[in-house]
Design a protein around this motif. Sequence first.
Motif: not given
Length: 718
Positions: A88, A92, A96, A99, A470, A473, A519
């Motif tokens: 995490e 992860v 993320a 962006e 998250q 999308t 992911y």
Amino acid sequence: MILKSLKATLLCSIVLFASCKEEPKKEDTIAMNTDNVLLQEWTGPYQGVPAFDKMSVDNIKEAMETGMALSLKDIDAIVNNSEAPTFENTIVALEASGEKLNDVYTYYGILSSNMSSPEFRDIQTELAPKLSDYNSEISQNEKLFQRIKAVYDASQKNPLPADQQRVVDLTYKRFEMNGANLDAEKKKRYAEINKELSSLYTKFSNNVLHDEENYVTYLNKNQLGGLSESFISSAAKIATDKGEDGKYAITNTRSSMDPFLTYSTERDLRKLVWNNYYSRGDNGDDYDNNNIIAEILKLRKERVGLLGYDNYAEWRLQDRMAKTPENAMALMEAVWPAAIARVEEEVADMQAIADANGDNITIEPWDYRYYAEKVRQKKYDLDSDEVKQYLHLDKLTEALFYTAGRLFNYKFTPVEEGKVPVFHDDVKVWEVTDKDSGKHIGLWYLDPFSRQGKRSGAWATTYRSYTSFQGETNVLASNNSNFVKPAPGEAVLVSWDDATTFFHEFGHALHFFSSNVKYPTLNSGVRDYTEFQSQLLERWLSTDEVINQFLVHHKTGEPIPATLVEKIKKASTFNQGFGTTEYLASALIDMKLHLADPTNIDIDKFERETLAELNMPDELPMRHRTPHFGHVFSGEGYATAYYGYMWADVLTSDASEAFRDAPGGFYDADMAEKLVKYLFAPRNSMDPAEAYRLFRGRDAKIEALMRDRGFPVPETTK
């Protein structure tokens, strides 16, 4: 062809079409110009969309530099986390990161591929080294890699859930392949090489675009023999737009060159147009690419040498389906003899027609398409221009939607003009939803026409990909073509080959839309597999359902006659010698260039001598001659991977026979369900070979490919 977003390429060595200026700063607070539209949040409907209508070249440099700085701040937060590395807080968090830069890169990609200008190219050249520095700063970040390695090592003892394990494995492998384990001195040189390469890739691309824009052949009215009315109208409009009213322009792109070489009765002009097209990047001037290619090859070999590999191909193919250059070469060499043997037969047929007509010529490369069309008409009574009258772009688009509805249960609804910003009036947008539930899937953008500043060819890309780590999308996907824009009021008529490519690129879009991965890394493609899904979708163009409903005459609306359909199907293996040989020649040269010693390499000489060793027929060229082989030298996406189209075609032919033999044929519901479940939705969340076995029940076999092309099937495999 796929163009990937920056997010997908970050850990893959070199960012395509990219660069930078001075090192981004990583202060705790990064000043962001809120007036720069490229840095603003995507707003509006559909989870927010790019503000394409407001983008400006003037804003791109600042936006990219700010995006890089923000991304590096994200990386700092990961490496400075005082807690022990976990999936995490490390993997992860890395997924993320960046962006804002990813969003900005969407605009950068449009300005590079769809709307290029001299002003943008200057900025692109300035940015190239800096994006390379940025990429190296991440891929060679020792603290970051040690955290990734800690998670990876722990997962080898206590495996994670399948999708998480796949992300960890792919992330670790990509960092390792990009020099994360090198010592400090080698890392420094590795980064320097990447920086040099980024500038060379940009220069290569801009040189090709220069030659495409500046070598235009203008015809007079007495030089239009053999050309169709629609082609003549388009050529007249293009000439007028270029300030040559009263003339007819043949642009230096495949969409203009190909029909001209097929139908023009003016042999000298065919030769001129042919030479212009196949000499792009090879004109001995300031835009010549031969020295650039030689330098690229040297730098690539030096870079992988730092990692302990003998050659670039060995390094590149380790995480592909083929695994080794030897495996890729074995496939190509298995098909090559049958391909060139078929060319010999095709040329004999063409020469016979030329002799019978009293043309007093020997078939040359600029004659191949012209006389092949004569052979097609004689052998199959099939006129390609007659077929084009039933291949209307609007109806073909409807055919795409029909196919997507039958196989994927998707519905495409036009988005009201003005509701979603576009970067050019040519671009149209559709909303994609599930037919049964009405669930929103995403938006499909279509940019169909050739124009100044748009690179040649056809490609697919995403502005936003599906993930759920998250929150879900939606997908913003686009298809881009280079059809010649017709004169006002005229229909857009395309060739059967162009219609096939239209289906192919839509296959990439469906691959994007059907993704169910959690992911971002799992949306990345395996190059010799990711063309399979799009090549497979080509097969639905020739299904009875598509032919009977959507191939109608553009003027009368009458359906295509059954007799003409029968001719098309009988001629399905026609000219496969040409199609296979021109492609394989490029793929073989790509591989052999990267296996060769690049010291003092002469690119023109190498291409010429290698083709001679392969017994390349004199009557046709490579599909992409080395000086304009953008797949391989404008970046690294297809370098030593152009063979992948044929690797994927083995899968395609084999899978097509599975559909052919199913109770419901190509629209069999059970097969469609397996198609989506195993071949499209997983993306890169499982090993491609295993995914194919789950679909087919076994590995693919080469026999189907040979049958598809009308080539002899070797006795040992029958």
